[in-house]
Design an enzyme around this catalytic site. Sequence first.
Site, PDB file in Angstrom:
ATOM      1  CB  THR A  97      -0.931   0.015   1.221  1.00 17.00           C
ATOM      2  OG1 THR A  97      -1.799  -1.115   1.154  1.00 17.00           O
ATOM      3  CG2 THR A  97      -1.772   1.278   1.245  1.00 17.00           C
ATOM      4  CE  LYS A 172      -5.598  -1.267   1.669  1.00 19.59           C
ATOM      5  NZ  LYS A 172      -4.299  -1.946   1.770  1.00 19.59           N
ATOM      6  CE  LYS A 240       1.531   2.385   4.423  1.00 18.18           C
ATOM      7  NZ  LYS A 240       1.874   1.115   3.737  1.00 18.18           N
TER       8      LYS A 240
END
Length: 289
Positions: A97, A172, A240
């Site tokens: 990711t 995502k 994050k």
Amino acid sequence: MVCIAFIGLGVMGYPMAGHLAKAGFDVRVWNRTTAKAEQWANEYPGKACKTVSEAVEGADLVMTCVGADKDLLEVFEGHDGIIANAPQGAILIDHTTASSGVAERLAAAAALRNQAFIDAPVSGGQQGAENGKLTVMCGGSEAAFTKAKPVMDHYGRAVNLMGPVGSGQKTKMVNQIAIAGLVQGLSEALHFAEQAGLDARKVVDVISKGAAQSWQMENRSGTMIDGEFEHGFAVDWMRKDLGICLDEARRNGSRLPVAALVDQFYGDVQQMGGNRWDTSSLIQRLRRK
């Protein structure tokens, strides 16, 4: 036999590479911690390599699942990196990711070596990786995706091409934005139930049959009620991811007030020492006296 290099053996990459080895592919692995790669090779049929260049030499597909943008640049670029050492015609598939910008940068560099690049972040957590039931969101060319999908199907129950390079990462981001609001809403709902003197489990049993139902409610409400968070997707990782979402939102003009607020709430959880707690630990900040 298709030769696959898998770079990065964390809680996700370790079982994902294992599914490929058990499926009969020729799998070589590399991990920053050599002992982890050797452990994997003792558990699965495959080879532990000491360098990235050794792992990707002659590989038909190269999978990566590392930490963040900086980690991707380290393993992809440079004299010893993936792009310089994987053969021409290889398909490079990144399950990290990360930002859409780094995906576009790596795709452009790979194209100069006649390599295809697919950004393919996953959702489903450690349990989904271990059970081979991940959702894989891909960005890349139709031709590369068509070749790579049968391989990714060994650990993905839903593997979809969302558009050109970068589209997987942006999808995502949508996923994480949605989850942030859902977890905060569920946390507030359960906290309210507790404060109101209700049996929270009975409440969940009732409302989960209606419009309030969600994956988070079905899979996390019980541990949230019990105050158990030593599992799942860590708060540090979610912060994050939300940072990536907020950066992209600034670029494309999106307004994400709830995601920005929940990101701050996760900061509170970190200050409580919950860096590695599951994301459902948002409820704990509401329980503080």
